[in-house]
Write an enzyme that holds these catalytic residues in place. Structure first.
Site, mmCIF file in Angstrom:
data_model
loop_
_atom_site.group_PDB
_atom_site.id
_atom_site.type_symbol
_atom_site.label_atom_id
_atom_site.label_comp_id
_atom_site.label_asym_id
_atom_site.label_seq_id
_atom_site.Cartn_x
_atom_site.Cartn_y
_atom_site.Cartn_z
ATOM 1 N N ASP A 79 0.810 -1.216 0.000
ATOM 2 C CA ASP A 79 0.000 0.000 0.000
ATOM 3 C C ASP A 79 0.846 1.270 0.000
ATOM 4 O O ASP A 79 2.068 1.224 0.188
ATOM 5 C CB ASP A 79 -0.967 -0.013 1.196
ATOM 6 C CG ASP A 79 -0.340 -0.525 2.489
ATOM 7 O OD1 ASP A 79 0.904 -0.531 2.593
ATOM 8 O OD2 ASP A 79 -1.090 -0.912 3.386
ATOM 9 N N ASN A 101 -8.315 -2.575 13.773
ATOM 10 C CA ASN A 101 -9.680 -2.873 13.315
ATOM 11 C C ASN A 101 -9.709 -4.106 12.405
ATOM 12 O O ASN A 101 -10.709 -4.392 11.769
ATOM 13 C CB ASN A 101 -10.274 -1.662 12.575
ATOM 14 C CG ASN A 101 -9.451 -1.269 11.356
ATOM 15 O OD1 ASN A 101 -8.473 -1.935 11.016
ATOM 16 N ND2 ASN A 101 -9.852 -0.203 10.692
ATOM 17 N N HIS A 155 -7.742 -4.583 9.739
ATOM 18 C CA HIS A 155 -7.358 -4.378 8.335
ATOM 19 C C HIS A 155 -6.042 -5.084 8.006
ATOM 20 O O HIS A 155 -5.201 -5.289 8.872
ATOM 21 C CB HIS A 155 -7.310 -2.883 7.960
ATOM 22 C CG HIS A 155 -6.165 -2.092 8.506
ATOM 23 N ND1 HIS A 155 -6.272 -0.764 8.854
ATOM 24 C CD2 HIS A 155 -4.872 -2.416 8.754
ATOM 25 C CE1 HIS A 155 -5.107 -0.313 9.274
ATOM 26 N NE2 HIS A 155 -4.238 -1.300 9.230
HETATM 27 C C1 F6R Z 1 1.269 -1.384 6.245
HETATM 28 C C2 F6R Z 1 -0.008 -2.074 6.277
HETATM 29 C C3 F6R Z 1 -0.879 -2.030 7.485
HETATM 30 C C4 F6R Z 1 -0.133 -2.397 8.766
HETATM 31 C C5 F6R Z 1 -1.073 -2.376 9.970
HETATM 32 C C6 F6R Z 1 -0.331 -2.644 11.260
HETATM 33 O O1 F6R Z 1 1.873 -1.515 4.975
HETATM 34 O O2 F6R Z 1 -0.374 -2.641 5.301
HETATM 35 O O3 F6R Z 1 -1.951 -2.932 7.290
HETATM 36 O O4 F6R Z 1 0.435 -3.665 8.636
HETATM 37 O O5 F6R Z 1 -1.692 -1.118 10.061
HETATM 38 O O6 F6R Z 1 0.545 -1.589 11.488
HETATM 39 P P1 F6R Z 1 1.654 -1.666 12.619
HETATM 40 O O7 F6R Z 1 2.612 -2.720 12.216
HETATM 41 O O8 F6R Z 1 2.303 -0.303 12.596
HETATM 42 O O9 F6R Z 1 0.932 -1.964 13.891
#
Ligand code: F6R
Length: 248
Positions: free
Chosen positions: A67, A136, A138
């Protein structure tokens, strides 16, 4: 699904780096789907260390990132492109022409999404997809919704994601409201998925995603339907998984 319980963040990172480096050693021209965020930084550091020792070689690897924020140029320190160079690409020998990240400045979002899906297909799909998980549920920026979004798309970030990601920005207003994300189809078509997670604040969503119903309200729950998923979490993040995971 394999669950590896790590002692802490460092142990999680080492276990994750082990799985990624094994993939690259077995198949030097692997297509790696890569993620940003706090979760993979330790794994990238470990891979850089092994690369410097000569234990792993990224020369033939292709990387396809999950992303990117819409509206941020690659030179912006908050862009995911900048992040990837800072924490990984600038320290290993991935060829620049084999690095792929959605273009946050693309003039036509729909065209950019099409370009990215075509690119993923042209690369032959993803061998190993590295994922973190949002509070959440994602994965990538596939946010909770009424249906799983299959293709690369431009998404309006949920308020909880903006809240979680503001730690990287000066203030909440500076967090971009939109992002490009790989869709669920490309993620689910990856041959192998590695999800890493740490911290008590993720324990509830890990339980929902892996022990609850498969629902687009918790996008990561779709991973229950994939036949080659490895979940590497620290004790805190896995604390609500009923059997506590499998100790290595
Ligand atoms: C980042 C991504 C997000 C993160 C998620 C967890 O490229 O795709 O889905 O993996 O927001 O973020 P962290 O690791 O910062 O808790």
């Amino acid at each position: 699904m394999r669950i590896y319980k790590a002692k802490d963040y460092a142990d999680m990172s080492r276990k994750a780096a082990n799985i990624i480096s094994a993939q690259v050693i077995i198949k030097p021209n692997s297509v790696l789907g890569l993620a940003t965020g706090s979760s993979p930084i330790g794994a990238y550091r470990q891979l850089i260390e092994w690369y410097r020792k000569g234990d792993v070689d990224f020369r033939k690897v292709t990387s396809i990132n999950l992303d990117e924020y819409r509206g941020l140029p690659q030179s912006d320190p908050q862009s995911y492109s900048y992040f990837m160079h800072q924490y990984f690409f600038d320290h290993v020998n991935v060829c620049p022409q084999n690095i792929h990240i959605p273009d946050g400045m693309a003039p036509d979002p729909q065209e950019e999404c099409r370009r990215y899906d075509t690119l993923i297909q042209a690369c032959g799909g993803i061998d190993l997809q590295l994922l973190g998980i949002g509070h959440n549920g994602h994965i990538g920026f596939n946010e909770p919704g009424e249906a799983f979004e299959k293709r690369t798309h431009c998404v309006s970030l949920s308020s909880s994601t903006i809240e979680a990601n503001k730690r990287f920005f000066d203030n909440e207003e500076s967090v971009p409201r939109q992002a490009y994300t790989m869709g669920m189809r490309s993620i689910m078509q990856a041959k192998q998925i590695l999800l890493i997670v740490s911290g008590e604040e993720k324990a509830e969503i890990v339980k929902e995603a892996f022990c609850g119903p498969v629902t687009p309200q918790v996008p990561a729950s779709a991973l229950q339907l994939h036949n080659n998923v490895t979940l590497v979490g620290d004790q805190a993040a896995l604390s609500l998984i009923p059997d506590g995971g499998i100790d290595e």
